[in-house]
Design an enzyme around this catalytic site. Structure first.
Site, mmCIF file in Angstrom:
data_model
loop_
_atom_site.group_PDB
_atom_site.id
_atom_site.type_symbol
_atom_site.label_atom_id
_atom_site.label_comp_id
_atom_site.label_asym_id
_atom_site.label_seq_id
_atom_site.Cartn_x
_atom_site.Cartn_y
_atom_site.Cartn_z
ATOM 1 N N GLY A 210 99.942 -42.118 35.034
ATOM 2 C CA GLY A 210 99.366 -41.284 33.968
ATOM 3 C C GLY A 210 99.428 -39.812 34.319
ATOM 4 N N ASP B 135 104.659 -41.793 34.291
ATOM 5 C CA ASP B 135 103.945 -41.920 33.005
ATOM 6 C C ASP B 135 104.852 -42.741 32.106
ATOM 7 O OD1 ASP B 135 102.377 -41.316 30.588
ATOM 8 O OD2 ASP B 135 101.505 -39.731 31.802
ATOM 9 N N ARG C 151 105.595 -41.573 29.104
ATOM 10 C CA ARG C 151 106.363 -40.545 28.379
ATOM 11 C C ARG C 151 106.942 -39.566 29.381
ATOM 12 N NH1 ARG C 151 102.076 -37.685 26.643
ATOM 13 N NH2 ARG C 151 100.701 -39.095 27.757
ATOM 14 N N TYR D 34 85.951 -47.857 26.792
ATOM 15 C CA TYR D 34 86.332 -46.996 27.927
ATOM 16 C C TYR D 34 85.267 -47.103 29.034
ATOM 17 C CZ TYR D 34 87.065 -42.347 30.176
ATOM 18 O OH TYR D 34 87.267 -41.302 31.047
HETATM 19 C C1 AKB Z 1 86.113 -38.358 27.541
HETATM 20 O O1 AKB Z 1 85.524 -37.508 26.857
HETATM 21 O O2 AKB Z 1 86.355 -39.510 27.162
HETATM 22 C C2 AKB Z 1 86.498 -37.976 28.951
HETATM 23 C C3 AKB Z 1 85.448 -38.380 29.926
HETATM 24 C C4 AKB Z 1 84.157 -37.684 29.941
HETATM 25 O O3 AKB Z 1 85.663 -39.264 30.689
HETATM 26 N N1 AKB Z 1 86.738 -36.574 29.038
#
Ligand code: AKB
Length: 311
Positions: free
Chosen positions: A10, A36, A38, A141
């Site tokens: 990445g 990466d 790309r 995430y």
């Molecule tokens: C996001 O906003 O998702 C990132 C983080 C805080 O991990 N910048």
């Protein structure tokens, strides 16, 4: 010490782009392989296309190049990651778990794992967030990163793999616009201020979030990776903190340099994510274990950003 070969996954993102020169300085240009899916926008002396979802390609790459260290930066961030949660899980977590297994079977000596304030959630204390607390994140995430942090600890305890992790707050930098995050406004406002004299912010003006300026991010990352292993008390990921700000505070500070800058607010789904995160962070474990100390506060960051971007 044998020659180190450093793989960055990445590498085209906000942190990778800024980290490459620092790693090249330490290990030599040909020993740092940026990868990466790309092609990079700017020239990188050693770049190869690599899709980390392809296990065989990743294994072959590590074996062929005799990789000894991995900076694993490939991930989808908090906002973009919500578009396709299952794909985000595959990329952010499944591919990482595979990498840990490939690493332990192929003599990789050290791994850097970027975690995030996204691991915090509505139940986490918002002020002076402790290193260990209630982490029930609201984005895929955050879920993928906190799960990976637990596996980091497991791999270190069970297999002795040297994994070093850090929970990045919002990262502010001028090298490239970030993409797909909730804290992106803190960078976008500089680009739009200079290019258009106007910024339309997607968070409410008083939303407070923790941040770190890129020179401190690079210093923290390299210091942690070069710290004496016996001093590191966690492999999960260290809390680190620079300063916190709201969009309005940042706007007021930038106005000192660009008095014509105008701002408007059109709130979107990222507001809810931002509200689930914290405002200030207790990073005393990082300070004690590897002498972490940030250099930039908010005004110093703004002054440096404006100077660098105008140049
Ligand atoms: C996001 O906003 O998702 C990132 C983080 C805080 O991990 N910048």
């Amino acid at each position: 010490m044998k020659d180190q070969v450093v793989l960055i996954t990445g590498a085209n993102g906000q942190i990778g782009t800024a980290l490459i020169p620092g790693l090249q300085k330490i290990y030599g240009e040909t020993n740092v392989i940026a990868t990466d899916i790309r092609n990079p926008k700017a020239e990188v002396s050693r770049f190869e296309t690599l899709n980390i979802l392809n296990d065989k390609a990743l294994t072959d790459f590590i074996v062929k190049n005799k990789v000894t260290q991995v900076y694993h930066l490939a991930a989808l961030l908090s906002s973009k990651g919500e578009e396709d949660p299952h794909f985000t899980w595959s990329l952010n977590f499944n591919a990482y778990l595979k990498l840990l297994e490939i690493a332990r079977n192929n003599a990789v000596e050290k791994i850097f794992f970027p975690s995030t304030i996204g691991v915090y959630g509505p139940t986490t204390p918002k002020i002076n967030t402790p290193q260990n607390s209630s982490f029930i994140p609201s984005t895929v995430y955050g879920i993928s990163k906190i799960t990976a942090e637990l596996w980091n600890e497991y791999y270190r305890n069970r297999y002795g793999l040297d994994i070093r992790g850090m929970r990045y707050p919002g990262v502010i930098s001028h090298e490239t616009r970030p993409h797909g995050g909730t804290t992106d406004f803190a960078v976008e406002i500089f680009f739009d201020a200079i290019e258009k004299g106007f910024y339309n912010c997607y968070l409410k003006s008083d939303t407070r979030l923790p941040m770190l300026y890129m020179p401190d991010v690079l210093k923290a990352t390299l210091d942690l990776m070069h710290a004496d292993a016996s001093r590191l008390s966690t492999s999960m990921a260290y809390n680190i903190f620079g300063f916190s700000l709201t969009p309005n505070e940042l706007y007021q500070e930038i106005l000192k340099y660009i008095p014509k800058l105008q701002i408007d607010y059109t709130i979107d789904h990222r507001q809810k994510i931002a509200e689930s995160w914290t405002e200030t962070i207790d990073d005393s474990l990082a300070r004690n274990d590897w002498a972490w100390q940030p250099k930039y506060d908010m005004p110093a960051m703004v002054s440096d950003m404006i100077t660098k971007m105008k140049n």
